[in-house]
Design a protein around this motif. Sequence first.
Motif, mmCIF file in Angstrom:
data_model
loop_
_atom_site.group_PDB
_atom_site.id
_atom_site.type_symbol
_atom_site.label_atom_id
_atom_site.label_comp_id
_atom_site.label_asym_id
_atom_site.label_seq_id
_atom_site.Cartn_x
_atom_site.Cartn_y
_atom_site.Cartn_z
ATOM 1 N N GLY A 99 -1.462 -4.243 -7.035
ATOM 2 C CA GLY A 99 -2.032 -5.560 -7.294
ATOM 3 C C GLY A 99 -1.651 -6.241 -8.601
ATOM 4 N N THR A 100 -0.428 -6.064 -9.058
ATOM 5 C CA THR A 100 0.004 -6.781 -10.264
ATOM 6 C C THR A 100 -0.046 -8.297 -10.019
ATOM 7 O OG1 THR A 100 1.454 -4.937 -10.796
ATOM 8 C CG2 THR A 100 1.874 -6.998 -11.952
ATOM 9 N N GLN A 115 -1.608 -7.419 1.170
ATOM 10 C CA GLN A 115 -1.668 -6.364 2.187
ATOM 11 C C GLN A 115 -0.766 -5.213 1.759
ATOM 12 O OE1 GLN A 115 -2.220 -6.943 6.491
ATOM 13 N NE2 GLN A 115 -0.041 -6.460 6.685
ATOM 14 N N ASP A 116 -1.180 -4.015 2.138
ATOM 15 C CA ASP A 116 -0.326 -2.847 1.897
ATOM 16 C C ASP A 116 -0.619 -1.822 2.975
ATOM 17 O OD1 ASP A 116 1.375 -2.029 -0.850
ATOM 18 O OD2 ASP A 116 0.863 -0.326 0.440
ATOM 19 N N ILE A 117 0.381 -0.979 3.226
ATOM 20 C CA ILE A 117 0.230 0.048 4.263
ATOM 21 C C ILE A 117 -0.366 1.332 3.692
ATOM 22 C CG2 ILE A 117 2.497 1.196 4.032
ATOM 23 C CD1 ILE A 117 2.554 0.616 7.235
ATOM 24 N N ALA A 121 -3.187 1.996 -2.452
ATOM 25 C CA ALA A 121 -2.851 0.676 -3.013
ATOM 26 C C ALA A 121 -3.984 -0.312 -2.707
ATOM 27 C CB ALA A 121 -1.537 0.177 -2.418
HETATM 28 C C1 LIG Z 1 7.347 -2.126 -4.985
HETATM 29 S S1 LIG Z 1 5.786 -1.674 -4.319
HETATM 30 C C2 LIG Z 1 4.809 -2.992 -4.787
HETATM 31 C C3 LIG Z 1 4.380 -2.758 -6.187
HETATM 32 C C4 LIG Z 1 3.483 -3.860 -6.655
HETATM 33 N N1 LIG Z 1 4.247 -5.064 -6.867
HETATM 34 C C5 LIG Z 1 2.776 -3.444 -7.915
HETATM 35 O O1 LIG Z 1 3.013 -4.013 -8.971
HETATM 36 O O2 LIG Z 1 1.986 -2.481 -7.842
HETATM 37 C C6 LIG Z 1 5.981 -1.844 -2.608
HETATM 38 C C7 LIG Z 1 4.720 -1.609 -1.760
HETATM 39 O O3 LIG Z 1 5.057 -1.869 -0.393
HETATM 40 C C8 LIG Z 1 4.206 -1.078 0.404
HETATM 41 N N2 LIG Z 1 4.717 -1.048 1.774
HETATM 42 C C9 LIG Z 1 5.790 -0.383 2.267
HETATM 43 N N3 LIG Z 1 5.938 -0.635 3.570
HETATM 44 C C10 LIG Z 1 4.942 -1.495 3.937
HETATM 45 C C11 LIG Z 1 4.587 -2.131 5.154
HETATM 46 N N4 LIG Z 1 5.262 -1.930 6.267
HETATM 47 N N5 LIG Z 1 3.536 -2.969 5.143
HETATM 48 C C12 LIG Z 1 2.822 -3.188 4.011
HETATM 49 N N6 LIG Z 1 3.115 -2.599 2.831
HETATM 50 C C13 LIG Z 1 4.164 -1.764 2.788
HETATM 51 C C14 LIG Z 1 4.208 0.261 -0.319
HETATM 52 O O4 LIG Z 1 3.091 1.042 0.062
HETATM 53 C C15 LIG Z 1 4.165 -0.186 -1.777
HETATM 54 O O5 LIG Z 1 2.843 -0.231 -2.256
#
Ligand SMILES: C[S@@+](CC[C@H](N)C(=O)[O-])C[C@H]1O[C@@H](n2cnc3c(N)ncnc32)[C@H](O)[C@@H]1O
Length: 472
Positions: A99-100, A115-117, A121
């Motif tokens: 959540g940045t 949203q996140d999987i 997170a």
């Molecule tokens: C680079 S990180 C995001 C980091 C975020 N910007 C932060 O500062 O914490 C990418 C995120 O995408 C999520 N993710 C991967 N595949 C996904 C999907 N199919 N649907 C939703 N989220 C997904 C991962 O769980 C991960 O938390």
Amino acid sequence: MTLVRQATAHHHQSAHEDARNSDVRALAVDALIAEELASLSDADDDYWTFRRGAARRQAHGLSQYPAMMVPPMQAVLMGVVAQAVGDIDSVIDPFVGSGTTLTEAMRLGLSFSGQDINPLAVLISRTKAGPFHLRRLRASAERVVALAGADRGTKVETDFPGIDKWFQPAVAVDLSRIRRAIRTETSLWCRRVLWTALAETVRLSSNSRTSTFKLHIRSADDLEAREVQAVETFTEVLNDVVQRLTEEAATLRESGHLAPGGAYRGRITIDLGDSMDTVPSPGSSPRGHGLLITSPPYGDNTTTVPYGQYSYLPLQWIDLEDIHDRTDSSYLVSTYEIDSRSLGGGRKSALEDVAKLREDCPSLDATLKRLARLPADRSSRVAAFCRDLDSSLDAALAALRTNGYMIWTVGNRRVGGDEVPTDQILTELLGNRGAVLVASIQRHIPSKRMATRNSIASTMRGETILLFRKEG
Ligand SMILES: C[S@@+](CC[C@H](N)C(=O)[O-])C[C@H]1O[C@@H](n2cnc3c(N)ncnc32)[C@H](O)[C@@H]1O
């Protein structure tokens, strides 16, 4: 009849005129944004590195979730677009992570959908969203710490394959005492804060190394010498978390973004879900979000950043129903389950699946041709990631209003000595859907941070920030 026809003709003419005016306006806004972004690096060509920007203050430091974005960079990008467009009131991040972007959107007073999987997170992001019932939280933290410290029970409150490998018996007992104490709290937000602190405590007190995001057992000597006091660790972590939330709430209150009771004034939705299928609907803004800002995973969970592995042990100790009503134990059937559900996680038939996509995406086609000389798993990993990234784009675009903007930060990782041009691939995939590239910024990732925080220094040194507009 004539009158109706005249009215219709007039209506068509004015609709046409409106569309033309809005196109002209959109182009002017594009130019304004591109100019503003360029002026930042004109003044300092190292600007986008944010060398001193990685410090995680206030809510940004609630967890050590992998590959977090640089907060001031997200703030600047959002601020530039919001200023140029003028009427952006809501933002979406389909890969919200910890959540940045959420925290930065809140500081700007915007509504937010994320949203996140990965359930961990979602937990961290929901903790950051408030409501900031701080007096209650402080009392709760004190009570829960006292309760856990006074608990003499030895029942272990979780069970999963490998529990004895990953936790010393005394640590498992202590974590159980904390878990029992957290369960006595009746406020859901307070429990989420407490679970967030427990997640970090689990990371620090398990037998896995903290130097990597992967599950990697410490050496026998290290394990022998180690003394872990999980209740003490939890107390320290929790005090830090409460302090950070208190400071965050003060910042938000000063800017008038909190109601007197501590609830954020804008609308926030944080969902657990797969952004390849769908993203949360814009809710409060029926026209769609004005801005999407995100950073999808870099490409391959097993070789770069295994968000799921990182989350596996903490999630074993948290009551999943407190995170989101769609969380269940199926996320934890193995250490790699969450990563295999994530973007690029399912490699089966990936090369066949992208056969059609390659025709419309020349840079993907060229990359896969180059990788054909390497063992087949290399190209199938790249194919799986691009296939999944492509499937996430329809839902992302559907959530955005016409002429809404998108900011994607992506990394071009190296596979077998060859660079995968994710930035170019994404530009083509979005171009196929009628999105216009407005600006592209290359940024260095300070190598120290990459090496120590992401352990992927060998595969990536930079990122590209891509800014698009969704055309009507
Ligand atoms: C680079 S990180 C995001 C980091 C975020 N910007 C932060 O500062 O914490 C990418 C995120 O995408 C999520 N993710 C991967 N595949 C996904 C999907 N199919 N649907 C939703 N989220 C997904 C991962 O769980 C991960 O938390």
